[in-house]
Scaffold this active site. Sequence first.
Site, PDB file in Angstrom:
ATOM      1  N   ASP A 179      42.250 -16.770  20.511  1.00  0.00           N
ATOM      2  CA  ASP A 179      43.029 -17.469  21.621  1.00  0.00           C
ATOM      3  C   ASP A 179      44.513 -17.552  20.870  1.00  0.00           C
ATOM      4  O   ASP A 179      44.652 -17.975  19.624  1.00  0.00           O
ATOM      5  CB  ASP A 179      42.626 -19.003  21.720  1.00  0.00           C
ATOM      6  N   HIS A 206      32.976 -14.851  18.914  1.00  0.00           N
ATOM      7  CA  HIS A 206      33.645 -15.872  19.768  1.00  0.00           C
ATOM      8  C   HIS A 206      34.589 -16.643  18.561  1.00  0.00           C
ATOM      9  O   HIS A 206      33.933 -17.785  17.995  1.00  0.00           O
ATOM     10  CB  HIS A 206      32.887 -16.523  20.502  1.00  0.00           C
ATOM     11  N   GLU A 245      36.876 -12.532  19.542  1.00  0.00           N
ATOM     12  CA  GLU A 245      37.697 -13.113  20.227  1.00  0.00           C
ATOM     13  C   GLU A 245      38.550 -14.106  19.847  1.00  0.00           C
ATOM     14  O   GLU A 245      37.857 -14.724  18.947  1.00  0.00           O
ATOM     15  CB  GLU A 245      36.514 -13.664  21.370  1.00  0.00           C
ATOM     16  N   HIS A 303      42.445 -22.504  19.426  1.00  0.00           N
ATOM     17  CA  HIS A 303      42.161 -22.469  20.860  1.00  0.00           C
ATOM     18  C   HIS A 303      42.509 -23.836  21.722  1.00  0.00           C
ATOM     19  O   HIS A 303      43.044 -23.576  22.659  1.00  0.00           O
ATOM     20  CB  HIS A 303      40.550 -22.837  20.687  1.00  0.00           C
ATOM     21  N   GLU A 351      42.486 -14.239  24.173  1.00  0.00           N
ATOM     22  CA  GLU A 351      42.668 -15.247  25.263  1.00  0.00           C
ATOM     23  C   GLU A 351      44.041 -15.855  25.332  1.00  0.00           C
ATOM     24  O   GLU A 351      44.346 -16.494  24.327  1.00  0.00           O
ATOM     25  CB  GLU A 351      41.452 -16.022  25.358  1.00  0.00           C
TER      26      GLU A 351
END
Length: 235
Positions: free
Chosen positions: A35, A6, A33, A48, A108
């Site tokens: 962003d 993450h 993962e 993020h 994301e």
Amino acid sequence: MKIYAHRGYSGMYPENTMTAYRKAAERHPEGIELDVQLTKDGEVVVIHDEKVDRTTDGTGFVCEYTFAELEKLNAGRTHPETCTQEHIPSFDEYCEWLKTTDLVTNIELKSGVIYYHNLEDRTLAVIAKYGVEKQVFFSSFNPLSLVRMKKLAPAIPCGLLVEKPIINAGFMCKLAGFEFFHPGMEGLTEKTVGECHHYGIGVNVWTVNTGAEAEKLKQLGVDGIFSNYPAFTAD
């Protein structure tokens, strides 16, 4: 059960930095993962928060900076004990590295607070530039971004992000054409997971940071977890 790092190995290294991604890769997770957002001059960058305050030595919104200005910020604020100087990576930099690995990346789309003009199109353009279409899938709290992605790139999987599980989530995702459901841990039940699987929808859960949590979710039958500590939750 697959493990995705993450924001990289963000429990130990500055989140969403190339160091965090490389350190995560050393632990051999299924993938990463991250962003993406847009700068003032339309560059896709990996960060993020909509503002730079928490993770860098700067202040203000990402979209108020050009990429050249963002590059000057120190993005090592979340873990200065392991990295004294880091930079905000461009999505180009990340994809250039990704193609040298066998990792999968959950991207994301950060369009829930600011609906960036053409974030989906620009993100896809970078992916195509480096030929990593088969190494990525998308997620977002904004279902409109996922619908847009499905129109632009129907072969790339998408996952709907939610804070808490939704009743009949599998049916909902199936209708929308999404392949995954990405709920938070709180309130997730075996029934919810089973309903998703009934409709062929994978369940990836965030954010899972202990071995006990990981084991509980494994027993529920989830397909994957997002963890700040990919090495610890793999044990």
